[in-house]
Design a protein around this motif. Structure first.
Motif, PDB file in Angstrom:
ATOM      1  N   GLY A 136     -10.332  -1.485 -11.109  1.00 34.42           N
ATOM      2  CA  GLY A 136      -9.759  -0.289 -10.515  1.00 34.42           C
ATOM      3  C   GLY A 136      -8.453  -0.591  -9.797  1.00 34.42           C
ATOM      4  N   MET A 137      -7.943   0.406  -9.091  1.00 32.67           N
ATOM      5  CA  MET A 137      -6.666   0.241  -8.372  1.00 32.67           C
ATOM      6  C   MET A 137      -6.851  -0.637  -7.156  1.00 32.67           C
ATOM      7  SD  MET A 137      -4.137   1.689  -9.928  1.00 32.67           S
ATOM      8  CE  MET A 137      -2.974   1.607  -8.567  1.00 32.67           C
ATOM      9  N   ARG A 138      -5.946  -1.567  -6.964  1.00 39.31           N
ATOM     10  CA  ARG A 138      -5.933  -2.438  -5.795  1.00 39.31           C
ATOM     11  C   ARG A 138      -4.535  -2.428  -5.176  1.00 39.31           C
ATOM     12  NH1 ARG A 138     -10.294  -6.203  -6.067  1.00 39.31           N
ATOM     13  NH2 ARG A 138     -12.046  -5.048  -6.953  1.00 39.31           N
ATOM     14  N   GLN A 139      -4.478  -2.766  -3.896  1.00 34.30           N
ATOM     15  CA  GLN A 139      -3.214  -2.793  -3.172  1.00 34.30           C
ATOM     16  C   GLN A 139      -2.934  -4.211  -2.680  1.00 34.30           C
ATOM     17  OE1 GLN A 139      -2.325   0.437  -0.300  1.00 34.30           O
ATOM     18  NE2 GLN A 139      -1.953  -1.203   1.195  1.00 34.30           N
ATOM     19  N   LEU A 140      -1.730  -4.666  -2.947  1.00 32.91           N
ATOM     20  CA  LEU A 140      -1.294  -5.985  -2.514  1.00 32.91           C
ATOM     21  C   LEU A 140      -0.141  -5.811  -1.530  1.00 32.91           C
ATOM     22  CD1 LEU A 140      -1.723  -9.076  -3.203  1.00 32.91           C
ATOM     23  CD2 LEU A 140       0.179  -8.820  -4.785  1.00 32.91           C
ATOM     24  N   GLY A 141      -0.189  -6.536  -0.430  1.00 35.06           N
ATOM     25  CA  GLY A 141       0.859  -6.427   0.562  1.00 35.06           C
ATOM     26  C   GLY A 141       0.467  -5.487   1.700  1.00 35.06           C
ATOM     27  N   GLY A 142       1.466  -4.966   2.398  1.00 37.35           N
ATOM     28  CA  GLY A 142       1.229  -4.134   3.563  1.00 37.35           C
ATOM     29  C   GLY A 142       1.714  -4.838   4.821  1.00 37.35           C
ATOM     30  N   PRO A 143       1.601  -4.198   5.969  1.00 37.49           N
ATOM     31  CA  PRO A 143       2.107  -4.806   7.211  1.00 37.49           C
ATOM     32  C   PRO A 143       1.430  -6.111   7.593  1.00 37.49           C
ATOM     33  CG  PRO A 143       0.841  -2.800   7.655  1.00 37.49           C
ATOM     34  CD  PRO A 143       1.057  -2.855   6.189  1.00 37.49           C
ATOM     35  N   ASP A 144       0.223  -6.344   7.064  1.00 32.22           N
ATOM     36  CA  ASP A 144      -0.480  -7.590   7.349  1.00 32.22           C
ATOM     37  C   ASP A 144      -0.375  -8.599   6.214  1.00 32.22           C
ATOM     38  OD1 ASP A 144      -1.371  -6.602   9.843  1.00 32.22           O
ATOM     39  OD2 ASP A 144      -3.015  -5.526   8.826  1.00 32.22           O
ATOM     40  N   GLY A 145       0.423  -8.319   5.221  1.00 30.80           N
ATOM     41  CA  GLY A 145       0.614  -9.253   4.127  1.00 30.80           C
ATOM     42  C   GLY A 145       0.513  -8.640   2.759  1.00 30.80           C
TER      43      GLY A 145
END
Length: 216
Positions: free
Chosen positions: A207-216
């Protein structure tokens, strides 16, 4: 006419093992062996994200002699709060010299690079920094008909979109307009004082996943 597109995204890590553990945790997949970058004293592992897109985990190669200049992607000055993180993205261009010249903010000098039998040109700041803290892209130009994603097995993963967050988002947009960017990268304004970051939305077999963001 200048044209540029998302080429790859770069996850920096203190070691390839740490970086791969981060990718397994966030995307649920393993990486392919990459190779060494002799000029930078680094090495990488790779994940195909589309026909001409991929992800690289990049780290200092402990077996390589130190380079005579700062390493790329701020690997000499890691973020202790985010040991493995989505740090940068790289845009493929059809004319790196013209695109670098057109950018309203310096993306660095144009440097020849090599990994195994692959050769390319890439923009690199002399201090090893990241253009606009990594929210603006480095530029890359591959030889005609050559792209590393072609040699990677299908991972079942695809980069759906990439987002950047920056207190001066307008500067990033000006860079993208100047280099003829024609791809799905969205940049959003952050409150002044907040550290910039990237977010990659990746479709995986789970499924959809998220990589990154304010914590990495």
């Amino acid at each position: 006419m200048l044209r540029s597109y998302i080429d790859h995204i770069a996850v920096t890590a203190p070691s390839l093992e740490t970086g791969e553990a981060y990718i397994r945790r966030t995307l649920g997949t393993s990486l392919e062996t990459g190779g060494a970058h002799p000029r930078m004293g680094t090495h990488n592992r790779l994940l195909k994200l589309g026909e001409m897109r991929y992800l690289e985990v990049i780290a200092i190669d402990p077996a390589a002699p130190p380079p005579d200049r700062p390493r790329w992607f701020r690997l000499d000055a890691p973020d202790p709060a985010r040991p493995a993180r989505l740090a940068a993205w790289i845009a493929r261009t059809n004319d790196i010299a013209a695109a670098a010249k057109a950018s309203p903010f310096s993306l660095g000098g144009i440097e020849p690079m090599r990994r195994g039998s692959l050769n390319w040109l890439i923009t690199l700041p002399a201090d090893g920094g990241l253009p606009l803290q990594g929210v603006a892209p480095a530029l890359i130009q591959w030889p005609e008909g050559i792209h590393p994603a072609a040699a990677l097995p299908d991972s079942g993963c695809a980069l759906v979109r990439l987002e950047g967050f920056h207190p001066e988002a307008g500067k990033v947009r000006r860079v993208l307009d100047a280099v003829g960017f024609e791809d799905d990268f969205r940049v959003f304004e952050l409150e002044p004082g907040r550290p910039p970051y990237l977010v990659a939305h990746i479709r995986t077999p789970a499924g959809m996943r998220q990589l990154g963001g304010p914590d990495g």
